[in-house]
Design a protein around this motif. Structure first.
Motif, mmCIF file in Angstrom:
data_model
loop_
_atom_site.group_PDB
_atom_site.id
_atom_site.type_symbol
_atom_site.label_atom_id
_atom_site.label_comp_id
_atom_site.label_asym_id
_atom_site.label_seq_id
_atom_site.Cartn_x
_atom_site.Cartn_y
_atom_site.Cartn_z
ATOM 1 N N THR A 4 0.867 -1.172 0.000
ATOM 2 C CA THR A 4 0.000 0.000 0.000
ATOM 3 C C THR A 4 0.903 1.221 0.000
ATOM 4 O OG1 THR A 4 -1.610 -1.191 1.309
ATOM 5 C CG2 THR A 4 -1.832 1.189 1.228
ATOM 6 N N LYS A 5 0.601 2.146 -0.882
ATOM 7 C CA LYS A 5 1.412 3.358 -0.986
ATOM 8 C C LYS A 5 0.666 4.542 -0.398
ATOM 9 C CE LYS A 5 3.955 2.008 -5.055
ATOM 10 N NZ LYS A 5 4.371 2.379 -6.402
ATOM 11 N N ASN A 6 1.420 5.405 0.173
ATOM 12 C CA ASN A 6 0.888 6.660 0.667
ATOM 13 C C ASN A 6 0.916 7.634 -0.508
ATOM 14 O OD1 ASN A 6 -0.007 8.714 2.278
ATOM 15 N ND2 ASN A 6 1.939 9.038 3.327
ATOM 16 N N ILE A 7 -0.253 7.916 -1.064
ATOM 17 C CA ILE A 7 -0.351 8.698 -2.294
ATOM 18 C C ILE A 7 -0.921 10.077 -1.994
ATOM 19 C CG2 ILE A 7 -1.425 8.812 -4.575
ATOM 20 C CD1 ILE A 7 -1.561 5.722 -4.443
ATOM 21 N N GLN A 8 -0.257 11.098 -2.519
ATOM 22 C CA GLN A 8 -0.744 12.464 -2.347
ATOM 23 C C GLN A 8 -2.081 12.624 -3.067
ATOM 24 O OE1 GLN A 8 1.464 15.594 -4.313
ATOM 25 N NE2 GLN A 8 0.802 17.091 -2.793
ATOM 26 N N LEU A 9 -3.043 13.220 -2.372
ATOM 27 C CA LEU A 9 -4.349 13.474 -2.972
ATOM 28 C C LEU A 9 -4.368 14.884 -3.551
ATOM 29 C CD1 LEU A 9 -6.630 11.953 -0.195
ATOM 30 C CD2 LEU A 9 -5.768 10.858 -2.274
ATOM 31 N N ASP A 10 -5.182 15.070 -4.566
ATOM 32 C CA ASP A 10 -5.290 16.413 -5.133
ATOM 33 C C ASP A 10 -6.568 17.085 -4.635
ATOM 34 O OD1 ASP A 10 -7.311 15.264 -6.668
ATOM 35 O OD2 ASP A 10 -6.042 15.045 -8.434
ATOM 36 N N HIS A 11 -6.800 18.294 -5.114
ATOM 37 C CA HIS A 11 -7.926 19.098 -4.620
ATOM 38 C C HIS A 11 -9.288 18.454 -4.865
ATOM 39 C CE1 HIS A 11 -5.257 22.310 -3.549
ATOM 40 N NE2 HIS A 11 -4.740 22.322 -4.756
ATOM 41 N N VAL A 12 -9.397 17.603 -5.823
ATOM 42 C CA VAL A 12 -10.675 16.941 -6.124
ATOM 43 C C VAL A 12 -11.124 16.046 -4.973
ATOM 44 C CG1 VAL A 12 -11.778 15.876 -8.136
ATOM 45 C CG2 VAL A 12 -9.486 16.506 -8.266
ATOM 46 N N HIS A 13 -10.168 15.563 -4.198
ATOM 47 C CA HIS A 13 -10.486 14.652 -3.101
ATOM 48 C C HIS A 13 -10.913 15.383 -1.824
ATOM 49 C CE1 HIS A 13 -7.964 12.103 -5.733
ATOM 50 N NE2 HIS A 13 -8.848 11.189 -5.377
ATOM 51 N N HIS A 14 -10.762 16.693 -1.823
ATOM 52 C CA HIS A 14 -11.117 17.462 -0.630
ATOM 53 C C HIS A 14 -12.626 17.690 -0.579
ATOM 54 C CE1 HIS A 14 -11.090 20.381 2.555
ATOM 55 N NE2 HIS A 14 -11.781 21.213 1.788
ATOM 56 N N LEU A 15 -13.210 17.370 0.548
ATOM 57 C CA LEU A 15 -14.633 17.629 0.767
ATOM 58 C C LEU A 15 -14.766 18.619 1.920
ATOM 59 C CD1 LEU A 15 -15.924 13.955 0.561
ATOM 60 C CD2 LEU A 15 -16.056 15.713 -1.204
ATOM 61 N N PRO A 16 -15.208 19.846 1.638
ATOM 62 C CA PRO A 16 -15.328 20.834 2.716
ATOM 63 C C PRO A 16 -16.354 20.395 3.752
ATOM 64 C CG PRO A 16 -16.267 21.685 0.669
ATOM 65 C CD PRO A 16 -15.662 20.356 0.351
ATOM 66 N N SER A 17 -16.075 20.721 5.018
ATOM 67 C CA SER A 17 -16.998 20.324 6.079
ATOM 68 C C SER A 17 -18.028 21.408 6.367
ATOM 69 C CB SER A 17 -16.229 20.014 7.372
ATOM 70 O OG SER A 17 -15.821 21.215 7.993
ATOM 71 N N PHE A 18 -17.715 22.641 6.028
ATOM 72 C CA PHE A 18 -18.581 23.789 6.288
ATOM 73 C C PHE A 18 -18.780 24.055 7.779
ATOM 74 C CE2 PHE A 18 -19.882 22.117 2.123
ATOM 75 C CZ PHE A 18 -19.531 23.212 1.345
ATOM 76 N N LYS A 19 -17.985 23.396 8.624
ATOM 77 C CA LYS A 19 -18.052 23.618 10.066
ATOM 78 C C LYS A 19 -17.480 24.996 10.374
ATOM 79 C CE LYS A 19 -16.701 21.624 14.448
ATOM 80 N NZ LYS A 19 -16.232 20.448 15.125
ATOM 81 N N LYS A 20 -18.144 25.732 11.244
ATOM 82 C CA LYS A 20 -17.673 27.045 11.662
ATOM 83 C C LYS A 20 -17.479 27.051 13.178
ATOM 84 C CE LYS A 20 -18.057 29.313 7.729
ATOM 85 N NZ LYS A 20 -16.912 29.745 6.999
ATOM 86 N N TYR A 21 -16.416 27.673 13.609
ATOM 87 C CA TYR A 21 -16.160 27.859 15.033
ATOM 88 C C TYR A 21 -16.620 29.256 15.431
ATOM 89 C CZ TYR A 21 -13.442 23.597 15.123
ATOM 90 O OH TYR A 21 -13.068 22.290 15.050
ATOM 91 N N PRO A 22 -16.969 29.454 16.699
ATOM 92 C CA PRO A 22 -17.394 30.785 17.156
ATOM 93 C C PRO A 22 -16.179 31.687 17.381
ATOM 94 C CG PRO A 22 -17.426 29.260 18.977
ATOM 95 C CD PRO A 22 -17.052 28.455 17.767
ATOM 96 N N LEU A 23 -15.400 31.831 16.323
ATOM 97 C CA LEU A 23 -14.156 32.589 16.368
ATOM 98 C C LEU A 23 -14.148 33.592 15.227
ATOM 99 C CD1 LEU A 23 -11.222 33.100 17.338
ATOM 100 C CD2 LEU A 23 -10.547 31.084 16.023
ATOM 101 N N SER A 24 -13.995 34.855 15.588
ATOM 102 C CA SER A 24 -13.896 35.931 14.589
ATOM 103 C C SER A 24 -12.499 36.507 14.647
ATOM 104 C CB SER A 24 -14.910 37.033 14.873
ATOM 105 O OG SER A 24 -16.212 36.576 14.644
#
Length: 173
Positions: A4-24
């Protein structure tokens, strides 16, 4: 036997979580558009709820902000505040803890912070040259600093902001 190889993922594999913290983030007199662009990228990456810009800080739309932010200014809520003292007083009245990222006679090592789960926080960052002004320090509940081990006593505002936000969010979890 297959490896099994550790393969770099590209931007297509990123799924945003849309989680927001109460931090401004409150950014005053951040004069360099690329630093403002970096703040948008940092805010997007860490799920910051809003950026408040004031003073001489440039605002979108701005080609240099857009290039550095990689268009994240489209996804991060922001406003330009003409009366920053009123903003900070208003945030405090809404229950926000006001933190300044600055080395002061009373500042605390950022690694020592602890917050209640999902406590509302506004982090103040100041000018690349002069830091957080005394009037904002006076309105802050606490000043925090990043320990500096080298000869310099400061670092790029966006780099420092990244470290601070990471530590604050770690403390909120």
């Amino acid at each position: 036997m297959s490896e099994t190889k550790n393969i770099q993922l590209d931007h297509v594999h990123h799924l945003p979580s849309f989680k927001k913290y109460p931090l401004s983030l409150f950014a005053h007199n951040i004069d360099i558009p690329m630093n403002v662009g970096s703040l948008f990228r940092i805010a997007d990456a860490f799920g910051i709820e809003k950026i408040y810009l004031s003073g001489s800080s440039p605002t979108p739309p701005n080609s240099k902000i857009r290039k550095t932010s990689r268009a994240t200014e489209k996804y991060v809520s922001f406003s330009f505040e003409k009366d920053p003292l009123f903003l900070l007083q208003n945030l405090r009245s809404q229950g926000y803890t006001i933190l300044s990222l600055e080395i002061t006679s009373d500042s605390v090592d950022i690694r020592e912070l602890s917050f209640a789960h999902y406590e509302k926080i506004c982090l103040i960052i100041g000018s690349e040259n002069t830091g957080v002004s005394q009037e904002f320090l006076d309105l802050s509940d606490k000043a925090v600093h990043i320990p500096m081990l080298g000869h310099g006593s400061s670092m790029n505002v966006a780099t420092a902001c990244s470290i601070a936000i990471f530590e604050i969010i770690r403390s909120l979890m």
